[in-house]
Design an enzyme around this catalytic site. Structure first.
Site: not given
Length: 281
Positions: A128, A176-177, A219, A222
């Protein structure tokens, strides 16, 4: 990553809701934990997508917001402009905390942005991804719990809103990226009902449970400027404190600027349960 068999994607109602989302094939991503990298048994997760009139697990209502309010800002064409290739923004870059504007232009540029977001997500082993994570402060997310191009189904959500969420919560190890190689436990509602628009601007509602619900919530945070460690207990944050401080130092060394936030000054703040509000700042 998750395999396609985890996803219950055979109902005709699912096709009606999601096929218009992209209008070109690919897979459903889980960048929601931007990188829910470690999974337990696939049997723990289900993907449940239904039309608005279907039942959701026991929930309590959150005040429903319309798709526009007096506080919403609409993204301009300039706000949606981007350069390829997109790059993942890492903590503590202030872009991750900025207000994200609502999208009101559904054109070829938006479709190209979505395509490139999926591309970045797959290349970084995500399931995601949200737009602010690639430096674009608009309300847009993509995800695919299958985590592989060509598997599962790609989901695009524009201007999403949480309508209802379950009282039952689940603790799960998230990644988390924007926080590379950092994983820790976060507690979230097991299921959610949401409203959103698809890539063409069409409005729809959907129920999510299990892994897709968690990816969405990660997400969605975010898009509200909330990061996953904001929702962790102090005890859990202590287990990743050194890694967070290393990212803060990396930012300072790269930019020559002081870190815009420090985990060492993180203070507890009371906040209502739900979405778009940080449990800690």
């Amino acid at each position: 990553m998750a395999c396609a068999s985890w996803l219950n994607l055979h109902s005709p109602s699912i096709a009606r809701v999601f096929i218009p989302v992209l209008q070109y094939p690919t897979a459903l991503s889980a960048g929601f934990l931007h990188r829910l990298h470690r999974f337990s048994s696939p049997a723990r997760f289900t993907f449940s997508v239904t039309q608005t009139n279907s039942q959701l697990a026991p929930v309590h209502a959150q005040a429903k917001r319309g798709f526009l309010s007096k506080d919403d800002e609409i993204a301009s064409l300039e706000d949606l402009r981007f350069e390829s290739p997109l790059k993942v923004v890492e903590y503590p870059d202030p872009i991750l905390r900025k207000r994200n504007k609502r999208i009101d232009t559904f054109d070829e540029n938006l479709k190209k942005l979505v395509h490139e977001m999926f591309d970045v997500m797959y290349k970084t082993d995500g399931i995601g991804l949200s737009a602010p994570q690639v430096g674009i402060n608009v309300q847009l997310m993509v995800f695919n719990p299958a985590g592989e191009r060509g598997e599962g189904q790609e989901i695009v959500l524009v201007n999403p809103r949480v309508y209802r969420y379950s009282k039952k919560t689940v603790l799960f190890n998230e990644g988390c990226l924007s926080f590379p190689r950092i994983y820790a436990d976060v507690e979230r509602p097991e299921s959610v009902k949401i409203d959103a628009r698809d890539i063409n601007g069409s409005r729809f509602s959907v129920n999510l449970s299990g892994l897709p619900a968690r990816v969405f919530q990660h997400e969605f945070d975010h898009l509200q400027g909330v990061l996953f460690f904001d929702r962790m207990t102090d005890e859990v944050v202590d287990t990743i404190r050194v890694q967070l401080e290393a990212l803060e130092k990396k930012y300072e060394d790269k930019t020559g600027l002081p870190s815009p936030e420090k985990v060492e000054t993180r203070k507890k703040k009371k906040a209502a349960a739900g979405f778009g509000k940080s449990l800690n700042v």
